[in-house]
Motif scaffolding. Structure first.
Motif, PDB file in Angstrom:
ATOM      1  N   ARG A   1      -2.839  19.143  -3.206  1.00  0.00           N
ATOM      2  CA  ARG A   1      -4.115  18.492  -3.512  1.00  0.00           C
ATOM      3  C   ARG A   1      -3.843  17.087  -4.047  1.00  0.00           C
ATOM      4  O   ARG A   1      -2.969  16.890  -4.874  1.00  0.00           O
ATOM      5  N   VAL A   2      -4.623  16.118  -3.551  1.00  0.00           N
ATOM      6  CA  VAL A   2      -4.591  14.767  -4.097  1.00  0.00           C
ATOM      7  C   VAL A   2      -5.778  14.641  -5.048  1.00  0.00           C
ATOM      8  O   VAL A   2      -6.935  14.759  -4.638  1.00  0.00           O
ATOM      9  N   ILE A   3      -5.482  14.425  -6.320  1.00  0.00           N
ATOM     10  CA  ILE A   3      -6.507  14.389  -7.362  1.00  0.00           C
ATOM     11  C   ILE A   3      -6.471  13.013  -8.015  1.00  0.00           C
ATOM     12  O   ILE A   3      -5.384  12.509  -8.360  1.00  0.00           O
ATOM     13  N   GLY A   4      -7.632  12.383  -8.156  1.00  0.00           N
ATOM     14  CA  GLY A   4      -7.576  11.050  -8.745  1.00  0.00           C
ATOM     15  C   GLY A   4      -8.923  10.496  -9.152  1.00  0.00           C
ATOM     16  O   GLY A   4      -9.961  11.155  -9.065  1.00  0.00           O
ATOM     17  N   ARG A   5      -8.862   9.251  -9.614  1.00  0.00           N
ATOM     18  CA  ARG A   5     -10.043   8.518 -10.057  1.00  0.00           C
ATOM     19  C   ARG A   5      -9.925   7.093  -9.543  1.00  0.00           C
ATOM     20  O   ARG A   5      -8.829   6.511  -9.530  1.00  0.00           O
ATOM     21  N   CYS A   6     -11.046   6.530  -9.129  1.00  0.00           N
ATOM     22  CA  CYS A   6     -11.042   5.154  -8.646  1.00  0.00           C
ATOM     23  C   CYS A   6     -12.276   4.421  -9.158  1.00  0.00           C
ATOM     24  O   CYS A   6     -13.201   5.030  -9.717  1.00  0.00           O
ATOM     25  N   HIS A   7     -12.294   3.105  -8.934  1.00  0.00           N
ATOM     26  CA  HIS A   7     -13.378   2.250  -9.409  1.00  0.00           C
ATOM     27  C   HIS A   7     -13.721   1.244  -8.317  1.00  0.00           C
ATOM     28  O   HIS A   7     -12.836   0.780  -7.594  1.00  0.00           O
ATOM     29  N   SER A   8     -14.980   0.889  -8.234  1.00  0.00           N
ATOM     30  CA  SER A   8     -15.406  -0.148  -7.301  1.00  0.00           C
ATOM     31  C   SER A   8     -14.941  -1.507  -7.823  1.00  0.00           C
ATOM     32  O   SER A   8     -15.143  -1.846  -8.995  1.00  0.00           O
ATOM     33  N   VAL A   9     -14.294  -2.274  -6.932  1.00  0.00           N
ATOM     34  CA  VAL A   9     -13.797  -3.608  -7.291  1.00  0.00           C
ATOM     35  C   VAL A   9     -14.162  -4.593  -6.183  1.00  0.00           C
ATOM     36  O   VAL A   9     -14.567  -4.210  -5.093  1.00  0.00           O
ATOM     37  N   ARG A  10     -13.985  -5.867  -6.471  1.00  0.00           N
ATOM     38  CA  ARG A  10     -14.180  -6.902  -5.459  1.00  0.00           C
ATOM     39  C   ARG A  10     -13.028  -6.863  -4.447  1.00  0.00           C
ATOM     40  O   ARG A  10     -11.902  -6.472  -4.782  1.00  0.00           O
ATOM     41  N   TYR A  11     -13.325  -7.297  -3.227  1.00  0.00           N
ATOM     42  CA  TYR A  11     -12.261  -7.466  -2.239  1.00  0.00           C
ATOM     43  C   TYR A  11     -11.243  -8.476  -2.745  1.00  0.00           C
ATOM     44  O   TYR A  11     -10.035  -8.341  -2.503  1.00  0.00           O
ATOM     45  N   ALA A  12     -11.715  -9.485  -3.476  1.00  0.00           N
ATOM     46  CA  ALA A  12     -10.823 -10.481  -4.073  1.00  0.00           C
ATOM     47  C   ALA A  12      -9.799  -9.829  -4.991  1.00  0.00           C
ATOM     48  O   ALA A  12      -8.651 -10.279  -5.079  1.00  0.00           O
ATOM     49  N   THR A  13     -10.198  -8.768  -5.671  1.00  0.00           N
ATOM     50  CA  THR A  13      -9.280  -8.064  -6.573  1.00  0.00           C
ATOM     51  C   THR A  13      -8.163  -7.400  -5.783  1.00  0.00           C
ATOM     52  O   THR A  13      -6.986  -7.449  -6.173  1.00  0.00           O
ATOM     53  N   LEU A  14      -8.523  -6.760  -4.654  1.00  0.00           N
ATOM     54  CA  LEU A  14      -7.493  -6.148  -3.808  1.00  0.00           C
ATOM     55  C   LEU A  14      -6.514  -7.197  -3.300  1.00  0.00           C
ATOM     56  O   LEU A  14      -5.297  -6.971  -3.307  1.00  0.00           O
ATOM     57  N   LEU A  15      -7.018  -8.342  -2.851  1.00  0.00           N
ATOM     58  CA  LEU A  15      -6.124  -9.362  -2.305  1.00  0.00           C
ATOM     59  C   LEU A  15      -5.162  -9.885  -3.371  1.00  0.00           C
ATOM     60  O   LEU A  15      -3.990 -10.143  -3.083  1.00  0.00           O
ATOM     61  N   TYR A  16      -5.645 -10.051  -4.588  1.00  0.00           N
ATOM     62  CA  TYR A  16      -4.745 -10.475  -5.670  1.00  0.00           C
ATOM     63  C   TYR A  16      -3.711  -9.389  -5.950  1.00  0.00           C
ATOM     64  O   TYR A  16      -2.509  -9.679  -6.065  1.00  0.00           O
ATOM     65  N   TRP A  17      -4.157  -8.137  -6.042  1.00  0.00           N
ATOM     66  CA  TRP A  17      -3.214  -7.045  -6.297  1.00  0.00           C
ATOM     67  C   TRP A  17      -2.187  -6.961  -5.176  1.00  0.00           C
ATOM     68  O   TRP A  17      -0.996  -6.780  -5.420  1.00  0.00           O
ATOM     69  N   ARG A  18      -2.632  -7.110  -3.951  1.00  0.00           N
ATOM     70  CA  ARG A  18      -1.725  -7.005  -2.804  1.00  0.00           C
ATOM     71  C   ARG A  18      -0.687  -8.114  -2.817  1.00  0.00           C
ATOM     72  O   ARG A  18       0.470  -7.890  -2.448  1.00  0.00           O
ATOM     73  N   ARG A  19      -1.088  -9.307  -3.232  1.00  0.00           N
ATOM     74  CA  ARG A  19      -0.157 -10.437  -3.255  1.00  0.00           C
ATOM     75  C   ARG A  19       0.851 -10.317  -4.407  1.00  0.00           C
ATOM     76  O   ARG A  19       2.050 -10.511  -4.221  1.00  0.00           O
ATOM     77  N   ALA A  20       0.348 -10.007  -5.607  1.00  0.00           N
ATOM     78  CA  ALA A  20       1.206 -10.009  -6.792  1.00  0.00           C
ATOM     79  C   ALA A  20       1.812  -8.639  -7.080  1.00  0.00           C
ATOM     80  O   ALA A  20       2.863  -8.542  -7.707  1.00  0.00           O
ATOM     81  N   ARG A  21       1.119  -7.577  -6.647  1.00  0.00           N
ATOM     82  CA  ARG A  21       1.509  -6.177  -6.846  1.00  0.00           C
ATOM     83  C   ARG A  21       1.870  -5.876  -8.314  1.00  0.00           C
ATOM     84  O   ARG A  21       2.867  -5.205  -8.601  1.00  0.00           O
ATOM     85  N   PRO A  22       1.033  -6.327  -9.280  1.00  0.00           N
ATOM     86  CA  PRO A  22       1.302  -5.977 -10.674  1.00  0.00           C
ATOM     87  C   PRO A  22       0.934  -4.519 -10.939  1.00  0.00           C
ATOM     88  O   PRO A  22       0.198  -3.892 -10.169  1.00  0.00           O
ATOM     89  N   ALA A  23       1.434  -3.975 -12.049  1.00  0.00           N
ATOM     90  CA  ALA A  23       1.134  -2.595 -12.414  1.00  0.00           C
ATOM     91  C   ALA A  23      -0.329  -2.491 -12.854  1.00  0.00           C
ATOM     92  O   ALA A  23      -0.972  -3.476 -13.178  1.00  0.00           O
ATOM     93  N   GLY A  24      -0.843  -1.260 -12.856  1.00  0.00           N
ATOM     94  CA  GLY A  24      -2.180  -1.026 -13.370  1.00  0.00           C
ATOM     95  C   GLY A  24      -3.191  -0.591 -12.335  1.00  0.00           C
ATOM     96  O   GLY A  24      -4.331  -0.263 -12.682  1.00  0.00           O
ATOM     97  N   ALA A  25      -2.816  -0.597 -11.059  1.00  0.00           N
ATOM     98  CA  ALA A  25      -3.726  -0.161 -10.001  1.00  0.00           C
ATOM     99  C   ALA A  25      -2.907   0.251  -8.784  1.00  0.00           C
ATOM    100  O   ALA A  25      -1.759  -0.187  -8.617  1.00  0.00           O
ATOM    101  N   GLU A  26      -3.496   1.100  -7.960  1.00  0.00           N
ATOM    102  CA  GLU A  26      -2.908   1.436  -6.667  1.00  0.00           C
ATOM    103  C   GLU A  26      -4.024   1.511  -5.636  1.00  0.00           C
ATOM    104  O   GLU A  26      -5.204   1.665  -5.970  1.00  0.00           O
ATOM    105  N   HIS A  27      -3.628   1.395  -4.361  1.00  0.00           N
ATOM    106  CA  HIS A  27      -4.587   1.337  -3.266  1.00  0.00           C
ATOM    107  C   HIS A  27      -4.341   2.505  -2.329  1.00  0.00           C
ATOM    108  O   HIS A  27      -3.182   2.823  -2.024  1.00  0.00           O
ATOM    109  N   ALA A  28      -5.414   3.153  -1.880  1.00  0.00           N
ATOM    110  CA  ALA A  28      -5.309   4.247  -0.915  1.00  0.00           C
ATOM    111  C   ALA A  28      -6.346   4.054   0.175  1.00  0.00           C
ATOM    112  O   ALA A  28      -7.440   3.546  -0.084  1.00  0.00           O
ATOM    113  N   TYR A  29      -5.991   4.446   1.383  1.00  0.00           N
ATOM    114  CA  TYR A  29      -6.944   4.419   2.482  1.00  0.00           C
ATOM    115  C   TYR A  29      -6.559   5.491   3.486  1.00  0.00           C
ATOM    116  O   TYR A  29      -5.490   6.115   3.371  1.00  0.00           O
TER     117      TYR A  29
END
Length: 238
Positions: free
Chosen positions: A69-97
């Motif tokens: 089982r994959v169990i988790g919690r997520c939050h709605s964010v801006r697309y801009a937030t994903l692009l920053y996370w993807r570029r810098a890849r700092p800790a504190g968030a992960e992406h799933a699709y």
């Protein structure tokens, strides 16, 4: 799980019987912490590609893998937030699709190549998109609904009534998690690709450049996303 917790098997494909990820109504701590950096990166992204749109999607703040089982919690964010996370890849968030891996009657995989105006220009993967707030039913993610919507929007194909594997599979690396399932088209790859090409030709602003047929794991197309290699290898290994 703690407030921020990411505990998944990495760098291997594992079976998934259910995906139980809930949408939290609060802001993602990562987005709150990095607002200035997100804005600055968005300005640069928009200068490079004015076609980008700052919509809404979700990022994980918790996720674990427990007894398939994959169990988790997520939050709605801006697309801009994903692009920053993807570029810098700092800790504190992960992406799933999610990926609907289309399998032709002659055993090939049918993927797509993204359009030049997108955030992944020329990249090859299965028709897919990030989970969005609309992909949640009663607060729980609808993986199959997301897959069907993205495949329909990008290729014009309807997968809702197709035969499919009983379980999902999961592959996770470097904070990016792909949940995928094979769908069996019942037609040869060339015919499926022709249908997708016809759909793209009729679209006024298509997301994708066109279909990509993958017939073997040792002959991959240019631009294939790194994580796709694991999925392709898993499929052709039987």
């Amino acid at each position: 799980m703690s407030k921020l917790s990411f505990s998944l098997p990495r760098d291997r494909v594992v079976p998934v019987s259910s995906v139980e990820v809930r949408l939290d109504a609060t802001s993602h701590p990562f987005e709150l912490e990095h607002q200035l950096a997100i804005e600055e990166n968005w300005r640069r992204e928009r200068e490079a590609n004015p076609a980008l749109f700052d919509g809404r999607l979700v990022l994980l703040s918790q996720v674990s893998y427990e007894q398939k089982r994959v169990i988790g919690r997520c939050h709605s964010v801006r697309y801009a937030t994903l692009l920053y996370w993807r570029r810098a890849r700092p800790a504190g968030a992960e992406h799933a699709y999610a990926h609907a891996a289309l399998v032709s009657s002659d055993g090939a995989l049918v993927a797509i190549r993204m359009g030049t105006h997108t955030a992944n220009p020329g990249k090859v993967y299965f028709a897919a998109g990030s989970f969005e707030p609309m992909d949640f039913v009663d607060g729980m993610v609808d993986v199959e609904g997301n897959m069907a919507r993205e495949v329909r929007e990008e290729t014009g194909l309807d997968i809702l009534r197709l035969p499919r594997d009983d379980e999902y599979q999961l592959f996770s690396r470097d904070g990016i998690t792909v949940i995928f399932r094979r769908y069996y088209m019942g037609e040869p790859a060339d015919l499926i690709a022709a249908k997708i090409s016809d759909f793209v030709a009729r679209e006024t602003d298509p997301e994708i450049e066109g279909p990509v047929i993958i017939r073997e794991r040792d002959n991959l197309p240019d631009g294939v996303m790194p994580y796709m290699k694991a999925i392709i290898d898993w499929h052709f290994s039987g």
